[in-house]
Design a protein around this motif. Structure first.
Motif, PDB file in Angstrom:
ATOM      1  N   LEU A   5       0.817  -1.216   0.000  1.00 46.19           N
ATOM      2  CA  LEU A   5       0.000   0.000   0.000  1.00 46.19           C
ATOM      3  C   LEU A   5       0.852   1.268   0.000  1.00 46.19           C
ATOM      4  N   VAL A   6       2.031   1.199   0.578  1.00 46.57           N
ATOM      5  CA  VAL A   6       2.909   2.372   0.593  1.00 46.57           C
ATOM      6  C   VAL A   6       3.359   2.700  -0.829  1.00 46.57           C
ATOM      7  N   ILE A   7       3.746   1.700  -1.591  1.00 50.53           N
ATOM      8  CA  ILE A   7       4.178   1.914  -2.974  1.00 50.53           C
ATOM      9  C   ILE A   7       3.019   2.429  -3.814  1.00 50.53           C
ATOM     10  N   GLU A   8       1.839   1.837  -3.625  1.00 46.40           N
ATOM     11  CA  GLU A   8       0.661   2.305  -4.370  1.00 46.40           C
ATOM     12  C   GLU A   8       0.336   3.757  -4.006  1.00 46.40           C
ATOM     13  N   GLY A   9       0.446   4.104  -2.726  1.00 45.54           N
ATOM     14  CA  GLY A   9       0.202   5.480  -2.295  1.00 45.54           C
ATOM     15  C   GLY A   9       1.190   6.451  -2.909  1.00 45.54           C
TER      16      GLY A   9
END
Length: 78
Positions: A5-9
């Motif tokens: 989710l951090v990379i997607e964010g």
């Protein structure tokens, strides 16, 4: 099938910031172009020499200073 989710964010953040930055650059370029077009077809009127306050005689400048001084004194007295 794991998603980080951090990379997607970060991807969405960069996409959004890139979109805003691109829009602002395009807006600045359009405003500069419109300004040049307006100044080309509607130039600023040139001030004549007798209206310019820098060419006023010394007597006129003294009157202006006296008027400003009187206005400040009146304002301070209330």
């Amino acid at each position: 099938m794991e998603t980080n989710l951090v990379i997607e964010g970060m991807k969405f953040m960069l996409l959004g910031m890139g979109t805003v930055f691109s829009f602002l650059i395009i807006m600045i370029l359009c405003m500069n172009a419109m300004s040049k077009i307006v100044h080309k077809f509607f130039p600023e009127p040139q001030a004549s020499a007798d209206v310019n306050t820098t060419s006023a005689p010394a007597q006129d400048k003294k009157k202006i200073v006296a008027a400003i001084t009187a206005a400040i004194k009146y304002h301070r007295e209330g």
